[in-house]
Design a protein around this motif. Sequence first.
Motif, PDB file in Angstrom:
ATOM      1  N   GLY A  72      12.415 -54.744 -11.556  1.00  0.00           N
ATOM      2  CA  GLY A  72      11.555 -53.569 -11.366  1.00  0.00           C
ATOM      3  C   GLY A  72      11.796 -52.847 -10.052  1.00  0.00           C
ATOM      4  O   GLY A  72      11.249 -51.772  -9.819  1.00  0.00           O
ATOM      5  N   ILE A  73      12.639 -53.401  -9.199  1.00  0.00           N
ATOM      6  CA  ILE A  73      12.961 -52.714  -7.947  1.00  0.00           C
ATOM      7  C   ILE A  73      13.929 -51.544  -8.171  1.00  0.00           C
ATOM      8  O   ILE A  73      14.053 -50.659  -7.316  1.00  0.00           O
ATOM      9  CB  ILE A  73      13.552 -53.708  -6.913  1.00  0.00           C
ATOM     10  CG1 ILE A  73      13.545 -53.076  -5.525  1.00  0.00           C
ATOM     11  CG2 ILE A  73      14.926 -54.209  -7.332  1.00  0.00           C
ATOM     12  CD1 ILE A  73      13.947 -54.005  -4.403  1.00  0.00           C
ATOM     13  N   ALA A  74      14.618 -51.533  -9.321  1.00  0.00           N
ATOM     14  CA  ALA A  74      15.690 -50.541  -9.520  1.00  0.00           C
ATOM     15  C   ALA A  74      15.228 -49.090  -9.329  1.00  0.00           C
ATOM     16  O   ALA A  74      15.835 -48.349  -8.546  1.00  0.00           O
ATOM     17  CB  ALA A  74      16.340 -50.738 -10.889  1.00  0.00           C
ATOM     18  N   PRO A  75      14.141 -48.654 -10.002  1.00  0.00           N
ATOM     19  CA  PRO A  75      13.774 -47.246  -9.810  1.00  0.00           C
ATOM     20  C   PRO A  75      13.383 -46.930  -8.365  1.00  0.00           C
ATOM     21  O   PRO A  75      13.609 -45.819  -7.879  1.00  0.00           O
ATOM     22  CB  PRO A  75      12.574 -47.050 -10.757  1.00  0.00           C
ATOM     23  CG  PRO A  75      12.086 -48.427 -11.091  1.00  0.00           C
ATOM     24  CD  PRO A  75      13.277 -49.328 -10.970  1.00  0.00           C
ATOM     25  N   PHE A  76      12.824 -47.928  -7.665  1.00  0.00           N
ATOM     26  CA  PHE A  76      12.425 -47.697  -6.268  1.00  0.00           C
ATOM     27  C   PHE A  76      13.658 -47.564  -5.370  1.00  0.00           C
ATOM     28  O   PHE A  76      13.639 -46.821  -4.394  1.00  0.00           O
ATOM     29  CB  PHE A  76      11.508 -48.825  -5.785  1.00  0.00           C
ATOM     30  CG  PHE A  76      10.257 -48.956  -6.614  1.00  0.00           C
ATOM     31  CD1 PHE A  76       9.556 -47.834  -7.027  1.00  0.00           C
ATOM     32  CD2 PHE A  76       9.774 -50.205  -6.998  1.00  0.00           C
ATOM     33  CE1 PHE A  76       8.409 -47.941  -7.813  1.00  0.00           C
ATOM     34  CE2 PHE A  76       8.626 -50.328  -7.777  1.00  0.00           C
ATOM     35  CZ  PHE A  76       7.941 -49.188  -8.180  1.00  0.00           C
ATOM     36  N   MET A  77      14.744 -48.291  -5.701  1.00  0.00           N
ATOM     37  CA  MET A  77      15.959 -48.143  -4.907  1.00  0.00           C
ATOM     38  C   MET A  77      16.495 -46.726  -5.009  1.00  0.00           C
ATOM     39  O   MET A  77      16.962 -46.150  -4.028  1.00  0.00           O
ATOM     40  CB  MET A  77      17.034 -49.138  -5.370  1.00  0.00           C
ATOM     41  CG  MET A  77      16.839 -50.542  -4.890  1.00  0.00           C
ATOM     42  SD  MET A  77      16.483 -50.700  -3.119  1.00  0.00           S
ATOM     43  CE  MET A  77      17.985 -50.053  -2.362  1.00  0.00           C
TER      44      MET A  77
END
Length: 243
Positions: free
Chosen positions: A127-132
């Motif tokens: 779930g970190i992908a979109p925040f990256m």
Amino acid sequence: MTARRDLTPSLIVVRIQPEQGSVPPFVPGQFINLGLPAPADEPGPLAARRSNRVRLTRRAYSIASSPRNADHLELLVALVQDGKLTPRLWPLDVGSRLWMDNEAKGSFTLNDVPEGADILAVASGTGIAPFMSMLRCHAGTGRWRTFILMHSVRTAAELAYRDELENMVHGGDVVYLPTLTREPADSPWTGRRGRVQLMLADRDALNIVPSSLHILLCVNPTMIEDVTSIVQGWGTVHTERYW
Ligand SMILES: Cc1cc2nc3c(=O)[nH]c(=O)nc-3n(C[C@H](O)[C@H](O)[C@H](O)COP(=O)(O)OP(=O)(O)OC[C@H]3O[C@@H](n4cnc5c(N)ncnc54)[C@H](O)[C@@H]3O)c2cc1C
Ligand SMILES: NC(=O)c1ccc[n+]([C@@H]2O[C@H](COP(=O)([O-])OP(=O)(O)OC[C@H]3O[C@@H](n4cnc5c(N)ncnc54)[C@H](OP(=O)(O)O)[C@@H]3O)[C@@H](O)[C@H]2O)c1
């Protein structure tokens, strides 16, 4: 696939690039559909099976790269042992061909978050992908006042982007709060342990301005449910579920 980095036996960072031209336009937070031809014995609609069209096993992946990189998309992918697509992605190496949609989709973006707001982003696992993508595109530009990123994973090896995020905090507008939930007690990790609820219990320590706070939650459904109940009244909540 133009690059592949294995973080653990069940977590990879991959880069994909269209054979011709640049990647489809997208805004940080959106996803792209990837696919491989479906195995001949995979059930599908009768009409599709009778036609000669190649059927695809397709899945969505949040884009982790910035739209400023028009030559590739970066994705963070977890292996689902009994899944239909990821066990077939796992043996692929650089140079392998995949089907990629020609448009990015999704509304888990900053479109409804005003300039200069505070952002509290809570990510579990991939779930970190979109925040990256959001951070890589906007950190240091004044897009937000503070972007607090909490990332919960089981073990230290799953902290994808740890070095990059530790560098990003020097800009002053990003706070990176990783936490591990199943790291062996005797490991060299000296940072936070336990679920994100522990950090959320001390709201004052987060130094947020509630009137302008936007809370972005991605991805584990029970994490989203649990955190949503804690942050009731803190600000506007936006969520993205993968399953
Ligand atoms: C909008 C959106 C964005 C997504 N972005 C990503 C991403 O950036 N990275 C990614 O790895 N997956 C992502 N997914 C999930 C992805 O689409 C697939 O479901 C996943 O790769 C499993 O595919 P599969 O065919 O192997 O398994 P499936 O046969 O589709 O099995 C799905 C089951 O696997 C579990 N699962 C699915 N995704 C994950 C995950 N990431 N971590 C742990 N368990 C999971 C769930 O229990 C789910 O019910 C996203 C899904 C959506 C809807
Ligand atoms: N990652 C692995 O090493 C691994 C290994 C074998 C199988 N799997 C399978 O792969 C799937 C995904 O695993 P994953 O680790 O990528 O993702 P995950 O299960 O969503 O866990 C990611 C992080 O989210 C935390 N979390 C889960 N539910 C939460 C909640 N309700 N509130 C707060 N935090 C919560 C987890 O803490 P907790 O650890 O406390 O749950 C963990 O730190 C699971 O179905 C799992 O069975 C993963």
